[in-house]
Scaffold this motif. Structure first.
Motif, mmCIF file in Angstrom:
data_model
loop_
_atom_site.group_PDB
_atom_site.id
_atom_site.type_symbol
_atom_site.label_atom_id
_atom_site.label_comp_id
_atom_site.label_asym_id
_atom_site.label_seq_id
_atom_site.Cartn_x
_atom_site.Cartn_y
_atom_site.Cartn_z
ATOM 1 N N ILE A 45 42.985 27.780 34.203
ATOM 2 C CA ILE A 45 42.199 28.508 35.913
ATOM 3 C C ILE A 45 42.247 30.224 34.274
ATOM 4 C CG2 ILE A 45 43.328 31.069 36.824
ATOM 5 C CD1 ILE A 45 44.461 28.668 38.860
ATOM 6 N N GLU A 46 43.485 30.028 34.031
ATOM 7 C CA GLU A 46 43.903 30.977 32.487
ATOM 8 C C GLU A 46 42.399 30.974 31.874
ATOM 9 O OE1 GLU A 46 45.683 32.723 31.853
ATOM 10 O OE2 GLU A 46 47.005 33.375 33.360
ATOM 11 N N ALA A 47 41.836 29.788 31.540
ATOM 12 C CA ALA A 47 40.590 28.930 30.149
ATOM 13 C C ALA A 47 39.490 29.813 31.322
ATOM 14 C CB ALA A 47 41.055 27.543 30.006
ATOM 15 N N ALA A 48 39.778 29.792 32.469
ATOM 16 C CA ALA A 48 38.203 30.227 33.102
ATOM 17 C C ALA A 48 38.054 31.792 33.031
ATOM 18 C CB ALA A 48 38.592 30.220 34.626
ATOM 19 N N ILE A 49 39.332 32.366 33.546
ATOM 20 C CA ILE A 49 39.582 34.023 33.543
ATOM 21 C C ILE A 49 39.005 34.204 31.429
ATOM 22 C CG2 ILE A 49 40.598 35.204 33.683
ATOM 23 C CD1 ILE A 49 42.194 34.384 35.968
ATOM 24 N N SER A 50 39.323 33.526 30.617
ATOM 25 C CA SER A 50 39.093 34.036 29.516
ATOM 26 C C SER A 50 37.827 33.969 29.822
ATOM 27 C CB SER A 50 39.797 33.189 28.723
ATOM 28 O OG SER A 50 41.004 33.407 28.659
ATOM 29 N N ALA A 51 37.402 33.039 29.945
ATOM 30 C CA ALA A 51 35.595 32.432 30.008
ATOM 31 C C ALA A 51 34.907 33.790 30.914
ATOM 32 C CB ALA A 51 35.505 31.360 29.694
ATOM 33 N N MET A 127 45.159 38.822 39.215
ATOM 34 C CA MET A 127 46.133 38.180 39.718
ATOM 35 C C MET A 127 46.346 36.494 39.594
ATOM 36 S SD MET A 127 43.544 39.199 43.055
ATOM 37 C CE MET A 127 44.272 41.247 43.958
ATOM 38 N N ALA A 128 45.424 36.783 38.232
ATOM 39 C CA ALA A 128 46.327 34.563 37.815
ATOM 40 C C ALA A 128 47.715 34.827 37.533
ATOM 41 C CB ALA A 128 45.380 34.766 36.009
ATOM 42 N N PRO A 129 47.535 33.218 37.621
ATOM 43 C CA PRO A 129 49.109 32.466 37.814
ATOM 44 C C PRO A 129 50.078 33.269 37.106
ATOM 45 C CG PRO A 129 47.291 30.942 38.244
ATOM 46 C CD PRO A 129 46.403 32.426 37.516
ATOM 47 N N ARG A 130 49.511 33.316 35.310
ATOM 48 C CA ARG A 130 50.466 34.132 34.703
ATOM 49 C C ARG A 130 50.577 35.491 34.524
ATOM 50 N NH1 ARG A 130 49.319 28.946 31.235
ATOM 51 N NH2 ARG A 130 51.191 27.356 32.859
ATOM 52 N N ALA A 131 49.781 36.459 35.561
ATOM 53 C CA ALA A 131 50.582 37.508 35.542
ATOM 54 C C ALA A 131 51.413 37.970 36.008
ATOM 55 C CB ALA A 131 48.767 38.212 35.990
ATOM 56 N N THR A 132 51.659 39.099 35.190
ATOM 57 C CA THR A 132 53.109 39.730 36.423
ATOM 58 C C THR A 132 52.818 40.322 37.693
ATOM 59 O OG1 THR A 132 53.596 41.904 34.127
ATOM 60 C CG2 THR A 132 54.345 42.003 36.037
ATOM 61 N N PRO A 133 53.829 39.508 38.305
ATOM 62 C CA PRO A 133 53.414 39.511 39.807
ATOM 63 C C PRO A 133 53.293 41.341 40.800
ATOM 64 C CG PRO A 133 55.042 38.074 39.718
ATOM 65 C CD PRO A 133 54.677 38.940 38.313
#
Lengths: 175, 172
Positions: A45-51, A127-133
């Motif tokens: 997911i992180e990679a897709a958001i970065s892309a 809203m990314a899984p590893r973002a600050t909630p």
């Protein structure tokens, strides 16, 4: 000429054999297998958001999106929707669906305005899984703003384009 | 009441999806059900190459492959001379942005189309529905595949989608 067969498949013969597992055991086994992939899914997911961000940045510098860039966003957005839905990241699921709806709508309408896409890209990053909630009210506010963007352009959800046929609304896996 | 037990042991499958991670995710679900690890393909051409030499018990296809649509691949499968391959159950897994392809996949001869994200419950139930439901298989000049109408068999979600699919008894 029309021919009608009533084939017996190997699959139907095999499921009729004695033994096997109950539905709940099978589903539990599958959930456990999937859950073991959550960390890897978060990376994807992180990679897709970065892309998506990289494409958006390039378009932003140019002041408009090309068709190829929009198709790229749809491809990555599709993956984010699938994984966010599968692993129960509900706000990200909604925001990424909205990103796909807006991008597809702009593409269909022949528009290349970057602003509606850029605001979605910022939202899915938050809203990314590893973002600050975020707090619930913050999430609600962001999603409400995204909804206004779609409403402004009168873009409906992509799911309405499917037509009437057999397919499923499904519940996500929850940890 | 005890749940019926279902035997998916040794059931083989071919999973065709362009995305490596999605292939892995669905493969894990299938293994969790007790099925054999699926054969994996990333394109229609790879899938055809597999099917030339092996015959899985069920196929899972992404709606849009890099080199063709699922409908095109299904059309090729449904017109093969090997009967076992022609009749093989096919489940299409559609991504959110591929929904325009759903009707094409159904009309290409898919047994059923599921929308991603797919939960293990849904996938398990639909595999069993496909395995246990006897649907006539039609071969006409412009369509080869399972009967798309649901006169005698309810769709897997138990809901008739079109008025003219419902049996007359239900209309009374």
């Amino acid at each position: 000429m029309k021919m009608i067969h009533f084939p017996t498949t190997r699959l139907s013969e095999m499921v009729a054999r004695a033994g096997g597992v109950s539905r709940s055991d099978a589903v539990e086994g599958a959930m456990a297998q999937m859950e073991s992939m959550r960390g890897e899914s978060d990376n994807v997911i992180e990679a897709a958001i970065s892309a998506v961000e990289a494409v958006a940045l390039a378009a932003s510098a140019r002041g408009k999106f090309t068709k190829a860039q929009m198709l790229d966003i749809l491809r990555h957005g599709d993956q984010i929707v699938t994984l966010a839905g599968t692993f129960g990241y509900a706000p990200l699921d909604i925001a990424s669906r909205s990103l796909c709806d807006v991008t597809d709508g702009l593409l269909g309408a022949g528009l290349d305005d970057p602003a509606p896409i850029l605001v979605h890209v910022q939202a899915i990053r938050m809203m990314a899984p590893r973002a600050t909630p975020l707090k619930t009210e913050e999430i609600e506010k962001i999603l409400a703003e995204l909804k206004k963007v779609s409403a402004h352009f009168n873009f409906g959800p992509l799911s309405q384009t499917a037509g009437a046929c057999e397919f499923e609304e499904v519940a996500p896996v929850t940890s | 009441m005890a749940q019926p037990r279902l035997n998916l042991k040794n059931v083989t499958s071919l999973l065709v999806d362009r995305d490596n991670f999605t292939r892995g995710l669905i493969a894990q679900m299938l293994r969790g059900f007790g099925m054999e690890p699926p054969l994996l393909a990333g394109s229609g051409a790879e899938a055809k190459a597999f099917l030339e030499s092996s015959l899985p018990d069920i196929l899972f296809l992404e709606g849009a492959l890099p080199d063709m649509t699922a409908a095109e691949l299904i059309g090729w499968i449904r017109r093969q001379s090997k009967k076992n391959l022609r009749f093989v159950p096919i489940i299409v897994l559609s991504g959110y942005t591929q929904m325009r392809l759903i009707s094409a996949a159904r009309d290409g001869g898919a047994n059923i189309v599921l929308k991603k994200p797919i939960s293990p419950q849904t996938l398990f139930d639909r595999i069993l529905w496909v395995a246990r439901t006897t649907r006539p298989f039609l071969e006409t000049s412009n369509y080869v595949g399972p009967d798309r109408r649901f006169h005698d068999v309810l769709p897997p979600d138990g809901q008739y989608k079109r008025e003219f699919d419902a049996p007359l008894a239900q209309e009374a």
